[in-house]
Design a protein around this motif. Structure first.
Motif, PDB file in Angstrom:
ATOM      1  N   ALA A 180       0.844  -1.195   0.000  1.00  0.00           N
ATOM      2  CA  ALA A 180       0.000   0.000   0.000  1.00  0.00           C
ATOM      3  C   ALA A 180       0.876   1.239   0.000  1.00  0.00           C
ATOM      4  O   ALA A 180       1.835   1.333   0.769  1.00  0.00           O
ATOM      5  N   MET A 181       0.556   2.166  -0.875  1.00  0.00           N
ATOM      6  CA  MET A 181       1.301   3.422  -0.932  1.00  0.00           C
ATOM      7  C   MET A 181       0.557   4.488  -0.138  1.00  0.00           C
ATOM      8  O   MET A 181      -0.667   4.429  -0.021  1.00  0.00           O
ATOM      9  N   PRO A 182       1.261   5.475   0.394  1.00  0.00           N
ATOM     10  CA  PRO A 182       0.616   6.476   1.238  1.00  0.00           C
ATOM     11  C   PRO A 182      -0.421   7.334   0.515  1.00  0.00           C
ATOM     12  O   PRO A 182      -1.244   7.963   1.169  1.00  0.00           O
ATOM     13  N   ILE A 183      -0.415   7.363  -0.799  1.00  0.00           N
ATOM     14  CA  ILE A 183      -1.420   8.149  -1.526  1.00  0.00           C
ATOM     15  C   ILE A 183      -2.467   7.256  -2.172  1.00  0.00           C
ATOM     16  O   ILE A 183      -3.211   7.678  -3.033  1.00  0.00           O
ATOM     17  N   GLY A 184      -2.503   6.010  -1.740  1.00  0.00           N
ATOM     18  CA  GLY A 184      -3.484   5.066  -2.259  1.00  0.00           C
ATOM     19  C   GLY A 184      -2.923   4.235  -3.394  1.00  0.00           C
ATOM     20  O   GLY A 184      -1.941   4.605  -4.035  1.00  0.00           O
ATOM     21  N   GLY A 185      -3.543   3.116  -3.592  1.00  0.00           N
ATOM     22  CA  GLY A 185      -3.121   2.227  -4.655  1.00  0.00           C
ATOM     23  C   GLY A 185      -1.865   1.452  -4.299  1.00  0.00           C
ATOM     24  O   GLY A 185      -1.376   1.493  -3.166  1.00  0.00           O
ATOM     25  N   THR A 186      -1.365   0.738  -5.283  1.00  0.00           N
ATOM     26  CA  THR A 186      -0.154  -0.055  -5.126  1.00  0.00           C
ATOM     27  C   THR A 186       0.763   0.241  -6.316  1.00  0.00           C
ATOM     28  O   THR A 186       0.308   0.774  -7.334  1.00  0.00           O
ATOM     29  N   PRO A 187       2.026  -0.116  -6.231  1.00  0.00           N
ATOM     30  CA  PRO A 187       2.914   0.073  -7.377  1.00  0.00           C
ATOM     31  C   PRO A 187       2.415  -0.629  -8.647  1.00  0.00           C
ATOM     32  O   PRO A 187       2.718  -0.194  -9.755  1.00  0.00           O
ATOM     33  N   ARG A 188       1.616  -1.662  -8.477  1.00  0.00           N
ATOM     34  CA  ARG A 188       1.076  -2.402  -9.615  1.00  0.00           C
ATOM     35  C   ARG A 188       0.275  -1.507 -10.567  1.00  0.00           C
ATOM     36  O   ARG A 188       0.197  -1.761 -11.764  1.00  0.00           O
TER      37      ARG A 188
END
Length: 174
Positions: free
Chosen positions: A131-139
């Motif tokens: 999980a990234m801090p701004i939402g979403g994932t690197p995927r």
């Protein structure tokens, strides 16, 4: 790992980089091909043709967007997130980039696209779904990048055609 892949890695040596087995291969391919297409359209422009405000802003945006994504991928890889996480260039960066000399602007594009590609290749399997801090994932980032570079290549206005884009991108633009 297949025998052929193991042999390739052995031939290329320890310094070679590879995508993680669970990386979104189709989206990465779309982003990398879009980057190559954008680079081709950029390189077709002479320095004097580059000298329009719109083209300069497009190139600066594409470049600094890559840098922002690369910083986020580095955060996913290391667990150390930037203080102000984001997926896109800031207005200040774009304004600065748009005023660079032509050679520097071209170099900025090249450097940031290589940086992003290295970060994607160095991302370990587990990090692709963090999980990234701004939402979403690197995927989700390769698809975002693909959209940016393919459409920006058309926006340069020097012969790029909608039919040059892969079908998946054409559907998004229609």
């Amino acid at each position: 790992m297949s025998d052929a892949l193991a042999a390739l890695k052995a031939r290329q040596g320890a310094g070679a980089r590879y995508d993680a087995p669970n990386a979104p291969a189709d989206d990465l391919l779309l982003a990398r091909r879009g980057t190559a297409y954008f680079a081709r359209k950029l390189n077709e422009l002479s320095d004097s043709e580059l000298d329009t405000r719109d083209r300069r802003r497009i190139i600066a945006t594409v470049s600094y967007d890559a840098r922002a994504l690369a910083v986020m991928m580095a955060g996913a890889r290391t667990g150390h997130w930037p203080e102000e996480p984001r997926f896109e260039a800031s207005a200040k960066e774009i304004a600065l980039g748009a005023n660079l000399p032509a050679r520097a602007l071209r170099h900025l594009f090249h450097h940031t696209e290589v940086h992003l590609n290295v970060e994607w290749r160095d991302l370990p399997e587990a990090a692709w779904d963090c999980a990234m801090p701004i939402g979403g994932t690197p995927r989700s980032t390769p698809a975002l990048r693909a959209k940016t570079v393919w459409f920006a290549a058309l926006d340069l206005g020097n012969g790029g055609r909608l039919n040059d884009l892969p079908a998946a991108m054409r559907q998004l633009r229609a």
